[in-house]
Design a protein around this motif. Structure first.
Motif, PDB file in Angstrom:
ATOM      1  N   GLN A 111       0.899  -1.147  -0.248  1.00  0.00           N
ATOM      2  CA  GLN A 111       0.108   0.046   0.053  1.00  0.00           C
ATOM      3  C   GLN A 111       0.857   1.237  -0.079  1.00  0.00           C
ATOM      4  OE1 GLN A 111      -3.264   0.641  -0.363  1.00  0.00           O
ATOM      5  NE2 GLN A 111      -2.633   2.877  -0.391  1.00  0.00           N
ATOM      6  N   LYS A 114       2.213   1.674  -3.307  1.00  0.00           N
ATOM      7  CA  LYS A 114       1.387   2.500  -4.251  1.00  0.00           C
ATOM      8  C   LYS A 114       1.261   3.978  -4.031  1.00  0.00           C
ATOM      9  CE  LYS A 114      -1.685  -1.530  -4.637  1.00  0.00           C
ATOM     10  NZ  LYS A 114      -3.155  -2.084  -4.455  1.00  0.00           N
ATOM     11  N   GLU A 118       2.776   7.081  -6.881  1.00  0.00           N
ATOM     12  CA  GLU A 118       1.641   8.063  -7.130  1.00  0.00           C
ATOM     13  C   GLU A 118       2.278   9.421  -6.788  1.00  0.00           C
ATOM     14  OE1 GLU A 118      -1.748  10.018  -8.390  1.00  0.00           O
ATOM     15  OE2 GLU A 118      -0.761   8.184  -9.071  1.00  0.00           O
TER      16      GLU A 118
END
Length: 215
Positions: A111, A114, A118
């Protein structure tokens, strides 16, 4: 990502100044003036002075013998030395913690990766620094060594300053390295994950040296 309100005015000033230094809003060499900062941030002189003292400990502000304060300049030598220190601390923590990782830990690392990718894509240096650091912190905390993590935290903000000027270049080493580590962990290859983590620092140091030489 959760947001925590600083518990004191000093903590708020520390966070604000740290962010301005890391992002380059306050460039290296900038003269720091207590009264000017206090007026701009809407606080008294005391939390400003306490914040400057804290950021001096972190290596983000230099205090000269005559008590003038400047944003620390990052030279090629101290940038590489900083990376070497972080490598020793982080790799030790990763080695001690990687064998204790659970599926929950790995899911959390995925997580944070990610969020890291981004943030790098959008050029959000602060968020990228936090998410990237958390990827390693999850493993280090699994080792149970809180003292090591506390020492490592002192170099993270300074390292982020090195990365800040080249989001598309220097961050790439970490993005691909983290992806490889997750694949290795999913395959149960903790030894391979540790070696890949160590290689990130080797590659990152070489890239920083190249960038600084070009400058």
């Amino acid at each position: 990502m959760s947001y925590t309100v600083p518990p004191t005015r000093t903590a708020a000033v520390v966070r604000q100044l740290r962010n301005e230094i890391v992002t380059g809003e306050l460039p290296p060499g900038t003269l720091i003036k207590d009264a000017e900062l206090a007026g701009r941030l809407g606080v008294s002189i005391t939390p400003v002075r306490e914040a400057i003292a804290q950021l001096s400990v972190e290596g983000l502000i230099d205090i000269a013998p005559n008590r003038t304060r400047h944003v620390t300049k990052v030279t090629q030598q101290n940038a590489l030395e900083l990376i070497d220190v972080m490598r020793v601390l982080a790799c030790a923590g990763f080695e001690w913690g990687v064998h204790s990782l659970t599926e929950t830990h790995i899911d959390l690392m995925r997580q944070r990766q990610k969020e890291f990718v981004e943030s790098v894509r959008t050029g959000n240096v602060l968020a990228a620094g936090e998410a990237g650091a958390d990827f390693s912190t999850i493993v280090i905390q699994a080792s149970g060594n809180r003292e090591l993590q506390a020492m490592l935290d002192l170099v993270v903000a300074r390292t982020t300053r090195i990365l800040a000027g080249s989001v598309d270049g220097l961050w790439h080493t970490w993005v691909t390295g983290h992806d490889d580590i997750l694949r290795l962990l999913d395959a149960g290859d903790t030894a391979g994950a540790l070696e890949r983590y160590r290689q990130i620092f080797v590659d990152h140091r070489a890239e920083v040296e190249r960038v600084l030489l070009d400058e």
